[in-house]
Design a protein around this motif. Structure first.
Motif, PDB file in Angstrom:
ATOM      1  N   PHE A  53       0.825  -1.203   0.000  1.00  6.89           N
ATOM      2  CA  PHE A  53       0.000   0.000   0.000  1.00  6.89           C
ATOM      3  C   PHE A  53       0.866   1.262   0.000  1.00  6.89           C
TER       4      PHE A  53
ATOM      5  N   ALA B 154       2.478   1.726  -3.421  1.00  9.32           N
ATOM      6  CA  ALA B 154       1.535   2.210  -4.434  1.00  9.32           C
ATOM      7  C   ALA B 154       1.177   3.675  -4.209  1.00  9.32           C
ATOM      8  N   MET B 155       0.963   4.060  -2.965  1.00  9.33           N
ATOM      9  CA  MET B 155       0.625   5.451  -2.675  1.00  9.33           C
ATOM     10  C   MET B 155       1.803   6.359  -3.044  1.00  9.33           C
TER      11      MET B 155
ATOM     12  N   SER C 140      -3.921   7.108  -8.603  1.00 14.47           N
ATOM     13  CA  SER C 140      -4.307   5.714  -8.415  1.00 14.47           C
ATOM     14  C   SER C 140      -5.674   5.680  -7.737  1.00 14.47           C
TER      15      SER C 140
ATOM     16  N   ALA D 223      -6.552   4.208  -5.030  1.00 18.20           N
ATOM     17  CA  ALA D 223      -6.406   4.402  -3.581  1.00 18.20           C
ATOM     18  C   ALA D 223      -6.187   5.875  -3.243  1.00 18.20           C
ATOM     19  N   THR D 224      -5.371   6.558  -4.042  1.00 16.30           N
ATOM     20  CA  THR D 224      -5.123   7.972  -3.795  1.00 16.30           C
ATOM     21  C   THR D 224      -6.377   8.793  -4.084  1.00 16.30           C
TER      22      THR D 224
ATOM     23  N   HIS E 250      -6.892  -0.113  -3.171  1.00 19.63           N
ATOM     24  CA  HIS E 250      -5.513  -0.498  -3.482  1.00 19.63           C
ATOM     25  C   HIS E 250      -5.436  -1.973  -3.860  1.00 19.63           C
TER      26      HIS E 250
ATOM     27  N   ARG F 295      -4.557  -2.728  -7.899  1.00 20.05           N
ATOM     28  CA  ARG F 295      -3.127  -2.705  -8.157  1.00 20.05           C
ATOM     29  C   ARG F 295      -2.819  -3.632  -9.332  1.00 20.05           C
TER      30      ARG F 295
END
Length: 128
Positions: free
Chosen positions: A21, A24-25, A49, A51-52, A107, A111
């Motif tokens: 996580f 990726a962030m 992304s 998640a963001t 996420h 991903r």
């Protein structure tokens, strides 16, 4: 927490998820050398992304919707801060698990295989 707790954490799937996580962030916030990310305030989610984008939505709700629901008390004569902040903070505490769960779910679900491979590769390095 003890050393035993830390060793268990290092072996746990939670560590893998947190590392993946965070990776990726970080990647979504720092553009690679191959791309030229330009922030566009009229289209703030483009290039982020999932998640963001989820985090962005949560922060936006806190600053816009929650402030309308719980406005500052202009009549308060508090010595330290505005009493309405207490209500705002209570809402944050109540909803924080859901907010974090949503970000982590985004996420996990979105991903790419490359991100998964990169995260797995990082986890294979011995801890120093």
């Amino acid at each position: 927490y003890s050393e035993v707790d830390m060793e268990e954490f290092k072996k746990s799937p939670v560590k893998r998820e947190l590392l993946s996580f965070a990776t990726a962030m970080g990647r979504s916030c720092a553009p690679s050398l191959k791309t030229r990310y330009q922030y566009d305030p009229s289209n703030p989610l483009v290039g982020l992304s999932p998640a963001t984008a989820s985090l962005h939505g949560s922060l936006r709700a806190m600053t816009e919707t929650w402030l309308k629901d719980i406005p500052p008390d202009t009549q308060a004569k508090a010595r330290f801060g505005n009493p309405s902040f207490r209500s705002w903070h209570e809402r944050l505490v109540e909803r924080s698990d859901g907010i974090i769960r949503c970000i982590l779910d985004c996420h996990r679900l979105h991903r790419s295989e490359q991100q998964q491979s990169d995260a797995d590769g990082m986890l294979s390095y011995p801890d120093g």
